[in-house]
Design a protein around this motif. Structure first.
Motif: not given
Length: 317
Positions: A201-224
């Protein structure tokens, strides 16, 4: 024995080669026809087994009681997958009619079929053991999974002690909330930059997007992954970037399945306990293999063969 399970979308790609795409009301001749198994179960599952034949891979999903269904299951078996978890439905096997102009664009017309009718009640949980890696998808393309069965499946997999991963399709819609509620039960999320942004639900920096996905619940790893590079963020904040392999002009024969191949490479690396850099590198060279042939799996090779291929590309003038 510990294994990888690819579960969800099983379909047959019916590829129609045409000289040009007609305008409305016009006719064009189909020059050649072929069919290959497609969908997440085939593309990613077969990709993993080709990359590392030592990894047992099981296929879970549904086909119809028809020629396409028998063809799909036979091809999965031929390519080394355990198909005991594939069920047969009364409806037709899912398929995609592909209109392909060689060297140019492809257009896809998909029929939901049996895969759309596959869900929690069809999932053979008794065939999953603690420590298995289970990839479920494609979200946004499986009606029952999107309607709540995906969440139920992931919850049960976590109760069993499996390591979970999901994949989804790039859809320009507001339906990503259907996937977002599943993230607290997802260990590994491997998506492209478009899917990651829409899911977060956000645009822009990939690291910020990945961090947001952890906030939404991902447990171990986000790969983009994106054409230029692959990135990884672990829950402890470890950030890794790996640039994509530079490909010579004319190398790419097709991009169908490149994302599935990248996911196959990453899951192979995760299964084998590789470092984050090695996981992303393996995803990258797997995508190169997929793009070396028109089909999603035809260009895949073993890890050693892909490394030799990539090495030869780097020495090409």
């Amino acid at each position: 024995m510990r294994k990888v399970v690819t579960a969800g979308s099983i379909l047959v790609d019916k590829i129609n080669e045409i000289g040009a795409y007609p305008k409305a009301g016009e006719l064009t001749q189909i020059r050649a026809r072929s069919r290959v198994p497609g969908g997440l179960v085939s593309n990613t599952g077969c990709g993993i087994h080709i990359l590392d034949p030592g990894i047992p891979v099981a296929a879970f999903g549904a086909v119809g009681d028809d020629d396409d269904g028998r063809f799909a299951v036979a091809e999965l078996k031929r390519r080394g997958l355990d198909t005991a978890g594939v069920v047969v439905k009364a409806t037709a096997t899912s398929f995609t009619d592909v209109m392909s102009v060689p060297g140019r664009e492809r257009t896809f017309f998909t029929y939901p079929g049996a895969s759309a009718d596959w869900g929690y009640e069809d999932f053979p949980f008794d065939m999953v053991e603690e420590g298995d890696i289970v990839l479920l998808g494609y979200f946004l393309l499986l009606a029952k999974v999107d309607a709540g069965d995906g969440l139920r499946i992931l919850k049960e997999l976590k109760r069993i002690g499996a390591e979970t991963a999901i994949d989804l399709v790039s859809e320009n819609s507001n339906r990503y909330a259907l996937v977002r509620i599943c993230l607290p039960y997802v260990d590994n999320l491997v998506v492209n930059e478009i899917e990651a942004s829409r899911l977060a639900g956000v645009e822009g920096d990939l690291r910020e997007i990945a961090a947001r996905l952890f906030e939404l619940g991902v447990q171990k790893r986000v790969v983009i992954h994106m054409p230029e590079k692959g990135v990884s963020l672990l829950k402890d904040g470890t950030w890794t970037e790996v640039e994509s392999v530079a490909l010579p002009e004319g190398f790419i024969k097709g991009k169908t399945g490149a994302g599935d191949a990248f996911c196959a490479g990453c899951l192979t690396g995760i299964f084998n306990g590789l470092s984050e850099k090695e996981i992303l590198e393996l995803g990258g060279i797997a995508a190169v293999g997929a793009m070396s042939a028109p089909g999603a799996v035809e260009g895949m090779r073993s890890i050693a063969e892909l490394r030799r291929l990539v090495s030869s590309l780097s020495t090409t003038d």
